[in-house]
Design a protein around this motif. Structure first.
Motif, PDB file in Angstrom:
ATOM      1  N   SER A 154       0.950  -1.118   0.101  1.00  0.00           N
ATOM      2  CA  SER A 154      -0.022   0.000  -0.029  1.00  0.00           C
ATOM      3  C   SER A 154       0.833   1.189   0.106  1.00  0.00           C
ATOM      4  O   SER A 154       0.752   2.035  -0.771  1.00  0.00           O
ATOM      5  CB  SER A 154      -0.867   0.065   1.154  1.00  0.00           C
ATOM      6  OG  SER A 154      -1.937  -1.087   1.154  1.00  0.00           O
ATOM      7  N   THR A 155       1.854   1.267   0.760  1.00  0.00           N
ATOM      8  CA  THR A 155       2.632   2.361   0.893  1.00  0.00           C
ATOM      9  C   THR A 155       3.613   2.654  -0.707  1.00  0.00           C
ATOM     10  O   THR A 155       3.531   3.589  -0.938  1.00  0.00           O
ATOM     11  CB  THR A 155       3.949   2.385   2.152  1.00  0.00           C
ATOM     12  OG1 THR A 155       3.211   1.992   3.400  1.00  0.00           O
ATOM     13  CG2 THR A 155       4.967   3.365   1.946  1.00  0.00           C
ATOM     14  N   TYR A 196       0.920   3.871  -3.167  1.00  0.00           N
ATOM     15  CA  TYR A 196       0.584   5.349  -2.985  1.00  0.00           C
ATOM     16  C   TYR A 196       1.447   6.261  -3.454  1.00  0.00           C
ATOM     17  O   TYR A 196       1.216   7.027  -4.285  1.00  0.00           O
ATOM     18  CB  TYR A 196       0.333   5.535  -1.304  1.00  0.00           C
ATOM     19  CG  TYR A 196       0.135   6.934  -1.131  1.00  0.00           C
ATOM     20  CD1 TYR A 196      -1.123   7.649  -1.516  1.00  0.00           C
ATOM     21  CD2 TYR A 196       1.105   7.858  -0.521  1.00  0.00           C
ATOM     22  CE1 TYR A 196      -1.379   8.990  -1.285  1.00  0.00           C
ATOM     23  CE2 TYR A 196       0.777   9.163  -0.248  1.00  0.00           C
ATOM     24  CZ  TYR A 196      -0.104   9.910  -0.703  1.00  0.00           C
ATOM     25  OH  TYR A 196      -0.706  11.006  -0.268  1.00  0.00           O
ATOM     26  N   ALA A 226       1.389   8.830  -6.793  1.00  0.00           N
ATOM     27  CA  ALA A 226       1.323   9.990  -6.096  1.00  0.00           C
ATOM     28  C   ALA A 226       0.906  11.244  -7.143  1.00  0.00           C
ATOM     29  O   ALA A 226       0.408  12.366  -7.047  1.00  0.00           O
ATOM     30  CB  ALA A 226       2.095  10.370  -4.979  1.00  0.00           C
ATOM     31  N   HIS A 237      -5.644   8.066  -2.820  1.00  0.00           N
ATOM     32  CA  HIS A 237      -5.626   9.217  -2.150  1.00  0.00           C
ATOM     33  C   HIS A 237      -4.852   8.935  -0.875  1.00  0.00           C
ATOM     34  O   HIS A 237      -4.526  10.039  -0.394  1.00  0.00           O
ATOM     35  CB  HIS A 237      -7.168   9.674  -1.878  1.00  0.00           C
ATOM     36  CG  HIS A 237      -7.925   9.614  -2.993  1.00  0.00           C
ATOM     37  ND1 HIS A 237      -7.846  10.471  -3.994  1.00  0.00           N
ATOM     38  CD2 HIS A 237      -8.987   8.864  -3.335  1.00  0.00           C
ATOM     39  CE1 HIS A 237      -8.496  10.154  -5.309  1.00  0.00           C
ATOM     40  NE2 HIS A 237      -9.355   9.409  -4.751  1.00  0.00           N
ATOM     41  N   SER A 238      -4.768   7.952  -0.233  1.00  0.00           N
ATOM     42  CA  SER A 238      -4.017   7.878   1.062  1.00  0.00           C
ATOM     43  C   SER A 238      -3.504   6.339   1.185  1.00  0.00           C
ATOM     44  O   SER A 238      -4.157   5.486   0.599  1.00  0.00           O
ATOM     45  CB  SER A 238      -5.073   8.405   2.522  1.00  0.00           C
ATOM     46  OG  SER A 238      -5.752   7.663   2.549  1.00  0.00           O
ATOM     47  N   ILE A 239      -2.621   6.058   2.006  1.00  0.00           N
ATOM     48  CA  ILE A 239      -2.330   4.866   2.436  1.00  0.00           C
ATOM     49  C   ILE A 239      -3.375   4.160   3.000  1.00  0.00           C
ATOM     50  O   ILE A 239      -3.505   2.771   2.552  1.00  0.00           O
ATOM     51  CB  ILE A 239      -1.005   4.914   3.257  1.00  0.00           C
ATOM     52  CG1 ILE A 239       0.323   5.378   2.364  1.00  0.00           C
ATOM     53  CG2 ILE A 239      -0.276   3.289   3.805  1.00  0.00           C
ATOM     54  CD1 ILE A 239       1.518   5.418   3.418  1.00  0.00           C
ATOM     55  N   ASP A 254      -6.531   4.437   2.517  1.00  0.00           N
ATOM     56  CA  ASP A 254      -7.380   4.045   1.323  1.00  0.00           C
ATOM     57  C   ASP A 254      -6.874   3.011   0.467  1.00  0.00           C
ATOM     58  O   ASP A 254      -7.567   2.362  -0.453  1.00  0.00           O
ATOM     59  CB  ASP A 254      -7.666   5.448   0.823  1.00  0.00           C
ATOM     60  CG  ASP A 254      -8.774   5.309  -0.438  1.00  0.00           C
ATOM     61  OD1 ASP A 254      -9.665   4.816   0.124  1.00  0.00           O
ATOM     62  OD2 ASP A 254      -8.460   5.633  -1.366  1.00  0.00           O
ATOM     63  N   THR A 255      -5.796   2.754   0.318  1.00  0.00           N
ATOM     64  CA  THR A 255      -4.957   1.940  -0.501  1.00  0.00           C
ATOM     65  C   THR A 255      -5.177   0.370   0.204  1.00  0.00           C
ATOM     66  O   THR A 255      -4.713  -0.614  -0.608  1.00  0.00           O
ATOM     67  CB  THR A 255      -3.620   2.230  -0.758  1.00  0.00           C
ATOM     68  OG1 THR A 255      -3.462   3.718  -1.116  1.00  0.00           O
ATOM     69  CG2 THR A 255      -3.053   1.311  -2.091  1.00  0.00           C
TER      70      THR A 255
END
Length: 485
Positions: A401-402, A405, A409, A417-419, A421-422
């Protein structure tokens, strides 16, 4: 009479305390059987003098003992000579007699004292094993499985090490253990070490009436009436599940509460005002649901009254599942009886949760289904593997996820939209579900997505074979060739 050597003996062994006759290379000086056979009978006694037995014992007691280094042969030394000390040994008392055991043509030899270590087994009990004595061939004969017997005999010889040979099926080996008289505790212990699921001993009430009722409700195989009772119970469970499902179909949906209105005139205007809210007693679903719940409550109360141990009954998870399955309907009716107002699921979120708990009735089928029992035991025995899978999945979700994202980006109209959220995308990608609601658009994101899917495959592939193996073992133990029951 005893014969004692008056000369210097020559023994082909190295002795503690020095060499005999100066022979340091351990040359074998003992005559072979051929040499004895070629000599006259009188020459065999040359070098020996005949002395009385009492005098021989007195002489041997006064000599100092030596022990051979390699085999511990006790020798006596005195007045320049060494003699083997003849220790008192009774073969009959020590049971060192060798016996031959013929298992379907394959012969085994062991000492009698080895078999006598387990007097409660077939081979260790003389009165039982004599039934298999073959006087013509002077051996014990068993028409049994040959590869299994070597492990059974080794159990006697090793003093308690039991291991099934690799090429022998478990069920055949267990049958051989039962035939040769091994007790049930030993067999159960061996089954447990091999991963078998043993049937627990059923506690029964001491009262005959309560015992009959308990067996009628808890042990379907105990009688014909118990089987019929199990069929009736399964029928009510299936009926309640069908009601739970069909009452949500729009064509059959009926409100559980009936709202009654009356005309009220206020300020020269007539308005409808809610007068009462009652339970829809005429609903077919309510009637059938009430009948099913009444049966479940009756069954639960009778089982509690007739159970052999109240504490064990209260600790059982299955019994609490039964309580949860009847709680929603009971709370619904009791609330109406106390307050006089019908409260459906739209009136309170707590009632929504209670109505959802009705689905636990599906778990009641586990009491009557071997397949569901095997599934539950597989999950219980695979807790470590499932925990490992969750840990791998958690680490993968955080890492991918990181990476996703930051890879997306700078992409226009990115879905990430964010970690946090991923996280959803990482979970569905690692479990190879892939809903497609979130997907990478840039090259870097697609590369990360590829590694995410590969990491998910590895995450699933590591613990799943262990879980499948546990399921196969349990399934075979219940239904296959390794039946335990």
């Amino acid at each position: 009479m005893q014969f004692i050597n008056t000369g210097t003996p020559t023994i082909g062994r190295r002795l503690l305390g020095g060499q005999l006759n100066g022979t340091s290379d351990g040359t074998r000086l003992r005559p072979s059987p051929v040499d004895f056979s070629s000599r006259p009978a009188s020459s065999l006694l040359s070098g020996f003098e005949v002395i009385p037995t009492n005098e021989f014992l007195n002489r041997t007691e006064s000599r100092v003992s030596l022990v051979s280094e390699d085999e511990g042969l006790e020798l006596s030394s005195g007045d320049g000579s060494s003699h083997p000390v003849v220790a008192d040994h009774d073969c009959v008392h020590e049971c060192c007699k060798r016996v031959t055991i013929n298992v379907s043509g394959l012969r085994f030899e062991t000492q009698l004292k080895t078999l006598n270590r387990l007097p409660h087994t077939l081979l260790g009990n003389p009165s039982i094993r004599k039934q298999f004595w073959d006087s013509k061939h002077n051996e014990y004969f068993f028409d049994r499985h040959r590869p299994s017997f070597q492990a059974i005999l080794y159990y006697y010889q090793s003093g308690g090490r039991l291991k099934c040979p690799f090429e022998v099926p478990i069920d055949i080996f267990i049958n051989e253990l039962e035939f040769f008289g091994f007790d049930s505790d030993l067999i159960d212990e061996y089954k447990g070490s091999e991963g078998f699921i043993l049937e627990k001993e059923f506690l029964l009430p001491e009262n005959k009436t309560l015992k009959a009722i308990w067996q009628l409700l808890e042990q379907p195989n105990s009688s014909l009436g118990a089987r019929l009772m199990a069929i009736v119970s399964v029928a009510f469970i299936c009926l309640s599940i069908a009601i739970f499902c069909f009452e949500t179909v729009p064509e059959y949906r009926v409100d559980s509460c009936v709202y009654t209105y009356r005309n009220v005139t206020e300020n020269n205007s007539t308005k409808l005002k809610l007068s009462a809210v009652t339970i829809n007693f005429g609903s077919h679903f309510f009637i059938l649901e009430s009948i099913c719940v009444a049966w479940f409550v009756f069954e639960l109360v009778i089982r509690f009254i007739s159970c052999p141990s109240r504490l064990v009954f209260l600790k059982s998870v299955q019994n609490w599942v039964d309580v949860m399955s009847v709680t929603p309907h009971i709370v619904f009716v009791v609330t109406y009886c106390v307050s006089g107002v019908c409260m459906d699921s739209s009136a309170s979120n707590a009632l929504v949760v209670l109505r959802i708990s009705r689905v636990t009735r599906v778990l009641k089928l586990g009491k009557h289904s071997r397949g569901l029992q095997v599934l539950a035991m597989t999950l219980r025995n695979s807790i470590k593997e499932l925990g490992m899978f969750v840990m791998f999945l958690f680490l993968g979700v955080i890492i991918f996820s990181t990476a996703m994202y930051f890879s997306e980006a700078h992409v226009n109209y990115s879905h990430f939209h964010s970690i946090p959220d991923t996280f959803w995308w990482s979970i569905v990608s690692m479990t190879t579900v892939g809903y497609g609601d979130m997907f990478p658009q840039g090259v870097a994101g697609k590369i990360v997505g590829t590694f995410t899917v590969l990491g998910g495959i590895l995450t699933i592939a590591l613990p799943v074979p262990i879980i499948v193996t546990n399921f196969n073992s349990l399934y075979n133990a219940h239904n296959g060739r390794t039946s335990v029951y």
